[in-house]
Motif scaffolding. Structure first.
Motif: not given
Lengths: 105, 194
Positions: A71-72, A74-75, B18, B22
């Motif tokens: 996910w990291k 991807l972001t 996470f 973000t």
């Protein structure tokens, strides 16, 4: 879950620090000595900055060390695309505006 | 039982990281808008001096080296945290803090000099965008320093607990992020002008 977000090694930090130091000094001296032509100079320092940023993102921020799903990453890629659209888009539009608003003789 | 609890903690922590990651990505977008503004406006000096006349390259290089070193010492500090070495954590964070203060002092000195010589953010579009971009980064550094003090006081008093390691890790990510942003300020604001 992974612990790698939290851990680096002494080696990765020392390497990251040395590379960043070298790249900062290199870009400084390239500009300070003034040996390159303007366009070549721009490309060189932008290249050096991108390289240094990537090195710090991998060695200091430890991107890409996480388990799947990534996910990291991807972001991060999403952020990159937004940043590119904002910066390049602004420059493109504004240079066109400048051109179109130029007084015509 | 203990093992399951440890795994649960780990999972909670990695969610926090996470989430914080973000936030950092959105902060990158904030900086991108400021960089775009600067890139568009940096030639609009309204007859005033350009960046080449205003900025000192060796000064900006010193700022860069200070911030880079502080990013490095911040990382070393957190390596100490994972081995539960409290004195190492506090020592390296103290070095990081002092370097951060030096960086802010230099930036303050630079801003004050510009304003004193009549080149404030009110002079022209170039200086408005310059002060906004570099000032926003400086504000982030100032917040980072305040955060460092707030996190380190409980560590000094009560030692390294899992929750303090979690918080310090977020701070470490924030601090590295600020150094990455500074690479671009150094390149696009100072080196490009020189």
């Amino acid at each position: 879950m992974n612990t790698s977000d939290t851990q680096g090694t002494v080696k990765s930090y020392v390497l990251g620090f040395l590379f960043s130091l070298l790249l900062t000094l290199a870009s400084f001296f390239v500009v300070f000595q003034g040996v390159l032509a303007k366009r070549a100079l721009s490309y060189t320092i932008i290249g050096l900055a991108l390289l240094q940023a990537l090195i710090q993102v991998f060695l200091f921020l430890h991107l890409g060390k996480e388990d799947k799903p990534r996910w990291k990453v991807l972001t991060f890629l999403f952020m990159l695309s937004v940043v590119l659209i904002i910066v390049l888009g602004s420059l493109w539009i504004m240079s066109n505006l400048d051109y179109n608003l130029m007084p015509r003789s | 039982m203990m093992h399951a609890k440890a795994i649960h903690m780990e999972e909670m922590h990695s969610r926090t990281y996470f989430g914080f990651w973000t936030y950092l990505m959105t902060d990158c977008v904030l900086f991108a808008t400021l960089f775009a503004t600067y890139a568009v406006l940096h030639n609009n000096t309204y007859g005033g001096p350009s960046g080449r006349e205003l900025f000192s390259l060796p000064f900006a290089l010193t700022e860069s080296l200070i911030l880079l070193t502080s990013s490095f010492t911040c990382g070393l500090s957190m390596l100490g945290a994972h081995r539960n070495e409290k004195s190492k954590v506090i020592g390296w964070f103290a070095v990081t803090f002092l370097l951060g203060i030096c960086f802010l002092a230099m930036e303050w000195h630079e801003f004050a000099k510009l304003v004193r010589e009549g080149n404030s953010w009110r002079s022209n579009a170039f200086l408005s965008s310059y002060f906004t971009l570099v000032g926003t980064h400086g504000l982030h550094v100032a917040i980072g320093l305040l955060w460092m003090v707030i996190l380190l006081i409980p560590v000094m008093r009560r030692g390294l607990r899992p929750v303090s390691i979690k918080r310090l890790t977020c701070l470490r990510l924030f601090w590295h992020f600020l150094d990455v942003v500074w690479i671009f300020i150094f390149t696009f604001v100072y080196l490009k002008a020189g």
